[in-house]
Write a protein that holds these residues in place. Structure first.
Motif, short mmCIF file in Angstrom:
data_model
loop_
_atom_site.label_atom_id
_atom_site.label_comp_id
_atom_site.label_asym_id
_atom_site.label_seq_id
_atom_site.Cartn_x
_atom_site.Cartn_y
_atom_site.Cartn_z
N VAL A 228 0.57 -1.26 0.02
CA VAL A 228 0.09 -0.01 0.07
C VAL A 228 0.70 1.32 0.08
O VAL A 228 0.37 2.33 -0.15
CB VAL A 228 -0.96 0.00 1.23
CG1 VAL A 228 -1.96 -1.20 1.41
CG2 VAL A 228 -0.24 -0.07 2.51
N ASN A 229 2.12 0.89 -0.11
CA ASN A 229 2.94 2.42 0.09
C ASN A 229 3.44 2.72 -1.27
O ASN A 229 3.84 2.01 -2.08
CB ASN A 229 4.48 1.86 0.82
CG ASN A 229 5.33 2.93 0.71
OD1 ASN A 229 5.14 4.18 0.70
ND2 ASN A 229 6.62 2.52 0.91
N ALA A 230 2.93 4.12 -1.76
CA ALA A 230 3.23 4.72 -2.94
C ALA A 230 4.27 5.82 -2.79
O ALA A 230 4.66 6.29 -3.81
CB ALA A 230 1.90 5.51 -3.25
N GLY A 238 10.84 -3.84 -6.29
CA GLY A 238 10.45 -4.04 -7.60
C GLY A 238 8.99 -3.98 -7.73
O GLY A 238 8.30 -4.04 -9.03
N MET A 239 8.17 -3.52 -6.74
CA MET A 239 6.62 -3.41 -7.02
C MET A 239 6.35 -2.12 -7.92
O MET A 239 6.94 -0.90 -7.57
CB MET A 239 6.10 -3.21 -5.50
CG MET A 239 4.48 -2.98 -5.79
SD MET A 239 3.68 -4.71 -6.13
CE MET A 239 3.57 -5.53 -4.62
N GLU A 240 5.57 -2.08 -8.63
CA GLU A 240 5.16 -1.05 -9.66
C GLU A 240 3.92 -0.54 -9.08
O GLU A 240 2.99 -1.41 -8.39
CB GLU A 240 5.08 -1.40 -11.07
CG GLU A 240 6.45 -1.57 -11.75
CD GLU A 240 6.25 -2.10 -13.12
OE1 GLU A 240 4.91 -1.94 -13.80
OE2 GLU A 240 7.28 -2.51 -13.77
N LEU A 241 3.74 0.68 -9.37
CA LEU A 241 2.53 1.54 -8.56
C LEU A 241 1.15 0.54 -9.05
O LEU A 241 0.05 0.71 -8.20
CB LEU A 241 2.52 2.86 -8.89
CG LEU A 241 3.51 3.77 -8.36
CD1 LEU A 241 3.63 5.39 -8.73
CD2 LEU A 241 3.57 3.76 -6.81
N ALA A 260 -3.09 0.37 -7.78
CA ALA A 260 -4.18 -0.62 -8.22
C ALA A 260 -5.23 -0.76 -6.98
O ALA A 260 -6.22 -0.76 -7.02
CB ALA A 260 -3.56 -1.81 -8.29
N ILE A 261 -4.59 -0.88 -5.57
CA ILE A 261 -5.40 -0.88 -4.36
C ILE A 261 -6.01 0.40 -4.12
O ILE A 261 -7.14 0.41 -3.86
CB ILE A 261 -4.29 -1.24 -3.24
CG1 ILE A 261 -3.59 -2.58 -3.56
CG2 ILE A 261 -5.19 -1.13 -2.10
CD1 ILE A 261 -2.66 -2.76 -2.45
N GLY A 262 -5.53 1.57 -4.51
CA GLY A 262 -6.05 2.64 -4.24
C GLY A 262 -7.24 3.20 -5.05
O GLY A 262 -8.26 4.05 -4.63
N ASP A 263 -7.31 2.66 -6.47
CA ASP A 263 -8.46 2.67 -7.30
C ASP A 263 -9.72 2.11 -6.59
O ASP A 263 -10.77 2.70 -6.67
CB ASP A 263 -8.04 2.17 -8.49
CG ASP A 263 -9.43 2.41 -9.44
OD1 ASP A 263 -9.76 3.44 -9.71
OD2 ASP A 263 -9.86 1.11 -10.00
N ILE A 264 -9.66 0.89 -6.14
CA ILE A 264 -10.35 0.31 -5.50
C ILE A 264 -10.93 0.92 -3.97
O ILE A 264 -12.13 1.11 -3.74
CB ILE A 264 -10.41 -1.19 -5.34
CG1 ILE A 264 -10.07 -1.97 -6.64
CG2 ILE A 264 -11.17 -2.16 -4.41
CD1 ILE A 264 -11.14 -2.05 -7.62
N LYS A 265 -10.08 1.48 -3.40
CA LYS A 265 -10.22 2.18 -2.16
C LYS A 265 -11.05 3.28 -2.30
O LYS A 265 -12.10 3.69 -1.70
CB LYS A 265 -8.87 2.47 -1.48
CG LYS A 265 -8.89 3.11 -0.10
CD LYS A 265 -8.93 4.78 -0.55
CE LYS A 265 -8.96 5.72 0.74
NZ LYS A 265 -10.16 5.62 1.64
#
Length: 299
Positions: A228-230, A238-241, A260-265
């Motif tokens: 969840v860290n942007a 290696g995680m992409e936003l 991706a999480i933020g859109d659903i949040k």
């Protein structure tokens, strides 16, 4: 439904109400939004009763209370106080989302659940989940949601295990779930946790990396990791936003990134406000209701 003006009273135990939540409420359809700051638990009852007794009963579903702040337990206590303060037929709807974290947690669990189902044919039953950042609101709520769905959840302590032991005890008392408090303070402890996890929730503070490239190399059982860290550096190397089920670099695991999480949040929080506005009955909504909605949205 009544044509009464939709009014939202927003309560925060801190000195500010989040502008994010104010904007979300306005865009969802509330026409009058009033923030209250430095609110104590004891003040919730008189505030709610002022709100319900000043309008006819059929205006109740057009009156809402939002509970913010940054303390999950206090928010839940205030939510319960608001529920108990109502005197049918004088009622209103109330939702808790401290620091936006209940809806963030719901979105994260729902996004990971979709990847588990679509890519691995799994649900949460028996899945080994490790939660990093377990003492935060996102970690607290996501651990309970996953456990309620049947996952075996570990709360990882990076600075003293006492706090996660307390969190596990509170979760058991309030929600009947069994969470395992484990120490991840030493490199050896952390590696053992990562090596045995099938799902990892990286919910630590912004700008803190909890899963390194070396950690990924030993995570042979890992199926999905969510972050969840942007704020750079990423919580997971290696995680992409916008990653949403794609393979992480240097790993067989699949990643779910913060945007991706933020859109659903975003859609979940907006959706809860709209549920309150559209309902014919007074609602009391917490992270479990947020997860039910997030599940629908990712489907």
């Amino acid at each position: 439904m009544s044509d009464a003006t939709p009014i939202l009273h927003m309560l925060s135990p801190q000195k500010h109400m989040s502008p994010f939540d104010v904007n979300m409420a306005a865009d969802a359809g509330y026409k009058v939004i009033v923030p209250y700051i430095n609110v104590t638990l004891e003040e919730v009852t008189p505030l709610v009763q002022d709100a319900i007794f000043s309008r006819p009963p059929d205006y109740g579903t057009r009156t809402g209370v939002f509970i913010g702040g940054k303390d999950a337990i206090l928010s839940l206590d205030m939510l319960e106080a608001a529920r108990k303060a109502q005197v049918p037929p004088f009622q209103l709807s109330v939702v808790a989302d401290p620091a936006g974290s209940f809806t963030t947690a719901a979105a994260m669990v729902a996004c990971v659940e979709r990847v588990l189902k679509n890519k691995f044919g799994r649900d949460w039953k028996g899945v080994k989940v490790a939660v990093f950042g377990a003492t935060g609101v996102v970690g607290f709520a996501s651990s309970i949601i996953a456990a309620l769905e049947g996952a075996n959840v570990q709360l990882v302590a990076h600075r003293g295990v006492d706090r996660v032991i307390k969190s596990a005890a509170v979760s058991k008392e309030r929600f009947g779930v069994d969470l395992e408090a484990v120490s991840g303070e030493t490199p050896e402890q952390k590696r053992e946790i990562i090596a045995n996890a099938e799902v990892i929730f990286a919910a630590a503070a912004a700008g803190v990396q909890v899963i390194s490239k070396e950690d990924k190399a030993i995570a042979k059982k890992l199926l999905v990791v969510a972050d969840v860290n942007a704020v750079p550096p990423a919580g997971v190397d290696g995680m992409e936003l916008f990653m949403d089920g794609a393979q992480l670099p240097d790993s067989e695991a699949l990643g779910v990134g913060p945007l991706a999480i933020g859109d659903i949040k975003y859609k979940t929080e907006s959706g809860l406000f709209k549920q309150m506005l559209e309902s014919k009955e007074a609602l009391t909504l917490d992270f479990r209701h947020a997860f039910a909605l997030a599940r629908q949205l990712v489907a």
